[in-house]
Write an enzyme that holds these catalytic residues in place. Structure first.
Site, mmCIF file in Angstrom:
data_model
loop_
_atom_site.group_PDB
_atom_site.id
_atom_site.type_symbol
_atom_site.label_atom_id
_atom_site.label_comp_id
_atom_site.label_asym_id
_atom_site.label_seq_id
_atom_site.Cartn_x
_atom_site.Cartn_y
_atom_site.Cartn_z
ATOM 1 N N GLY A 168 2.712 1.827 10.975
ATOM 2 C CA GLY A 168 3.756 2.837 10.864
ATOM 3 C C GLY A 168 4.585 3.042 12.125
ATOM 4 C CG HIS A 212 -5.733 2.002 5.482
ATOM 5 N ND1 HIS A 212 -5.307 2.877 6.447
ATOM 6 C CD2 HIS A 212 -4.730 1.119 5.295
ATOM 7 C CE1 HIS A 212 -4.072 2.528 6.819
ATOM 8 N NE2 HIS A 212 -3.702 1.464 6.133
ATOM 9 N N GLY A 222 2.765 -1.316 4.265
ATOM 10 C CA GLY A 222 2.811 0.095 3.928
ATOM 11 C C GLY A 222 4.225 0.528 3.559
ATOM 12 C CG ASN A 273 -1.704 1.229 1.437
ATOM 13 O OD1 ASN A 273 -1.793 2.053 0.515
ATOM 14 N ND2 ASN A 273 -2.302 1.393 2.607
ATOM 15 C CD GLU A 294 -3.448 -2.499 7.663
ATOM 16 O OE1 GLU A 294 -2.314 -2.678 7.211
ATOM 17 O OE2 GLU A 294 -4.130 -1.498 7.414
HETATM 18 P P1 PGA Z 1 2.974 0.094 7.614
HETATM 19 O O1 PGA Z 1 1.481 0.393 7.096
HETATM 20 O O2 PGA Z 1 3.412 -1.203 7.003
HETATM 21 O O3 PGA Z 1 3.773 1.266 7.152
HETATM 22 O O4 PGA Z 1 2.884 -0.018 9.104
HETATM 23 C C1 PGA Z 1 0.557 -0.638 6.955
HETATM 24 C C2 PGA Z 1 -0.754 -0.094 6.464
HETATM 25 O O5 PGA Z 1 -1.174 0.984 6.918
HETATM 26 O O6 PGA Z 1 -1.429 -0.715 5.626
#
Ligand code: PGA
Length: 219
Positions: free
Chosen positions: A151, A86, A203, A8, A145
């Site tokens: 993040g 999301h 992400g 993503n 998630e």
């Molecule tokens: P991340 O994001 O891998 O940067 O933690 C995942 C997402 O929000 O789909």
């Protein structure tokens, strides 16, 4: 069965980065969910990575809806997977009803919906949504998630991820469950080896080609 690897890019990426990914080998099974403007920049007839989108309109078809991009338009450009609901969109005001309408639009166009939920999945999945996803389980993956993992670099333990996936499958039938939140090459093999996890939603690490290749290698 090989597990699903889906990136993503969120509101990131440009033509140069897209070109790197377009020219990369060995990415045929990986889905990259691009910003809509970059979907339009993928070469016609492209057959490398699978093209994903990050959202679609609640409106279907074509018409007077300025700024909207429908599931039909995505399909026409070769999109196979669409991320929906999301947490970044839900926290900006997207409602369960809107997400359900988008889910219907994606499935009606024979694409795969990646329906994101966080630890409050029971309240996000109302009866109507559950009826729909259980009826169309071939076309819908749930992406678990946890908000604390997106993040942040903080990933739940393998047992915690596995327990949530088991609970989801026990409650909603044999739906496929992805894990998302701070997945990178150093933790992906552990996460992908969880038996009831069917793939990962990535992400930040999905913007780095070598990182994504390593994650794919582990799938
Ligand atoms: P991340 O994001 O891998 O940067 O933690 C995942 C997402 O929000 O789909």
């Amino acid at each position: 069965m090989k597990k699903l690897i889906i990136g993503n890019w969120k509101m990131n990426g440009n033509i140069d980065l897209l070109e790197n990914f377009v020219n990369a080998e060995g990415m045929d099974d990986v889905v990259i969910s691009l910003p809509n403007i970059l979907i339009g920049a993928v070469p016609h007839g492209f057959s490398g990575f699978k093209i994903g989108a990050q959202d679609c309109s609640v409106y279907s078809g074509y018409g007077a809806h300025t700024g909207e991009v429908s599931a039909e338009m995505l399909k026409e450009l070769g999109v196979s997977h669409v991320i929906l609901g999301h947490s970044e969109r839900r926290s900006a005001g997207e409602s369960k009803e809107q997400v359900l309408q988008k889910l219907k639009n994606v499935v009606n166009n024979n694409m795969i919906a990646i329906l994101c939920v966080d630890e409050n999945y029971e309240s996000l999945l109302d009866n109507e949504t559950v009826d729909f996803i259980t009826k169309y389980s071939d076309n819908v993956f749930l992406a678990y998630e946890p908000l604390s993992a997106i993040g942040t670099g903080v990933v739940p333990t393998v047992d915690e991820i596995s327990d949530v996936a088991s609970n989801i499958k026990a409650k909603y039938g044999d739906i496929r469950v992805l894990y998302g939140g701070s997945v990178k090459s150093s933790n992906s093999s552990e996460i992908l080896s969880i038996q009831n996890i069917d793939g990962v939603l990535i992400g930040g690490s999905s913007l780095k080609l070598e990182e994504l290749k390593k994650i794919n290698y582990n799938a």
